[in-house]
Design an enzyme around this catalytic site. Structure first.
Site, PDB file in Angstrom:
ATOM      1  N   CYS A 141       0.851  -1.185   0.000  1.00 18.10           N
ATOM      2  CA  CYS A 141       0.000   0.000   0.000  1.00 18.10           C
ATOM      3  C   CYS A 141       0.886   1.234   0.000  1.00 18.10           C
ATOM      4  CB  CYS A 141      -0.890  -0.021   1.242  1.00 18.10           C
ATOM      5  SG  CYS A 141      -1.996   1.401   1.382  1.00 18.10           S
ATOM      6  N   HIS A 178     -10.122   1.175   1.464  1.00 14.43           N
ATOM      7  CA  HIS A 178      -9.718   2.526   1.879  1.00 14.43           C
ATOM      8  C   HIS A 178     -10.939   3.422   2.085  1.00 14.43           C
ATOM      9  CE1 HIS A 178      -5.388   2.684   1.929  1.00 14.43           C
ATOM     10  NE2 HIS A 178      -5.273   2.217   0.696  1.00 14.43           N
ATOM     11  N   HIS A 231      -8.932  -3.433  -2.632  1.00 10.95           N
ATOM     12  CA  HIS A 231      -8.035  -2.641  -1.783  1.00 10.95           C
ATOM     13  C   HIS A 231      -8.530  -1.194  -1.681  1.00 10.95           C
ATOM     14  CE1 HIS A 231      -3.852  -1.691  -0.299  1.00 10.95           C
ATOM     15  NE2 HIS A 231      -4.225  -0.475  -0.705  1.00 10.95           N
ATOM     16  N   GLU A 232      -8.856  -0.591  -2.831  1.00  9.44           N
ATOM     17  CA  GLU A 232      -9.285   0.819  -2.817  1.00  9.44           C
ATOM     18  C   GLU A 232     -10.652   0.978  -2.160  1.00  9.44           C
ATOM     19  OE1 GLU A 232      -6.913   2.831  -3.334  1.00  9.44           O
ATOM     20  OE2 GLU A 232      -5.662   1.286  -4.221  1.00  9.44           O
TER      21      GLU A 232
END
Length: 163
Positions: A89, A135, A131-132
């Site tokens: 990351c 976030h 992953h995003e």
């Protein structure tokens, strides 16, 4: 616009659930330009708005021939058994740990014209979508690690030069 500085582990914005984008205006257009400029450098698969200090649901991606952005993205389908894949990351530089991710992901959001966009990715692109989205939900990949790996990751974070 410009490539923005990436916020690092420990910044509260990275642990905050991002707000939906209610209105597409010049500020949102500028955010998208900044997200695209920030994901353009080699080795970057995705950048969430939170990573550049903006608490809104938007991210950019750059994997192979797939380059773009999504506003208000939501994962709509994950396919395949989750498998451990090496993950890093930009907000936790230099650390890579095996993380469980689905091999295929479909995501839906909107573009700057308010049109619905649906994308399906496999491999690294599917990983980037997951992953995003994490976030945007105030989660880092470190939060997905098993107890032993998380302990090791936190040790490495504390020993890093950037922390």
């Amino acid at each position: 616009m410009t490539e923005r500085q990436i916020r690092l582990f420990g910044d509260p914005v990275l642990k905050t659930v991002s707000a939906p984008i209610e209105k597409i205006d010049d500020g949102i257009r500028g955010l998208v330009e900044d997200l695209l400029d920030s994901v353009r450098p080699e080795g970057r698969a995705g950048v969430a708005a939170a990573q550049i200090g903006v608490n809104l649901r938007a991210f950019s991606y750059n994997v192979g021939d797939a380059f773009g952005y999504l506003l208000n993205p939501e994962l709509v389908e994950l396919r395949g058994e989750p498998e451990l894949v090496d993950e890093g990351c930009l907000s936790v530089p230099g650390l890579w740990f095996p993380t469980l991710r689905h091999p295929e992901a479909t995501i839906r959001g909107i573009d700057l014209d308010g049109n619905t966009v649906e994308l399906t990715g496999t491999g690294v692109l599917a990983q980037a979508f997951q992953h995003e989205t994490d976030h945007l939900n105030g989660m880092l990949y470190l939060d997905r690690l098993d107890r032993e790996r998380r302990r090791e990751a936190m040790k490495q974070v504390r020993e890093s030069t950037w922390f």
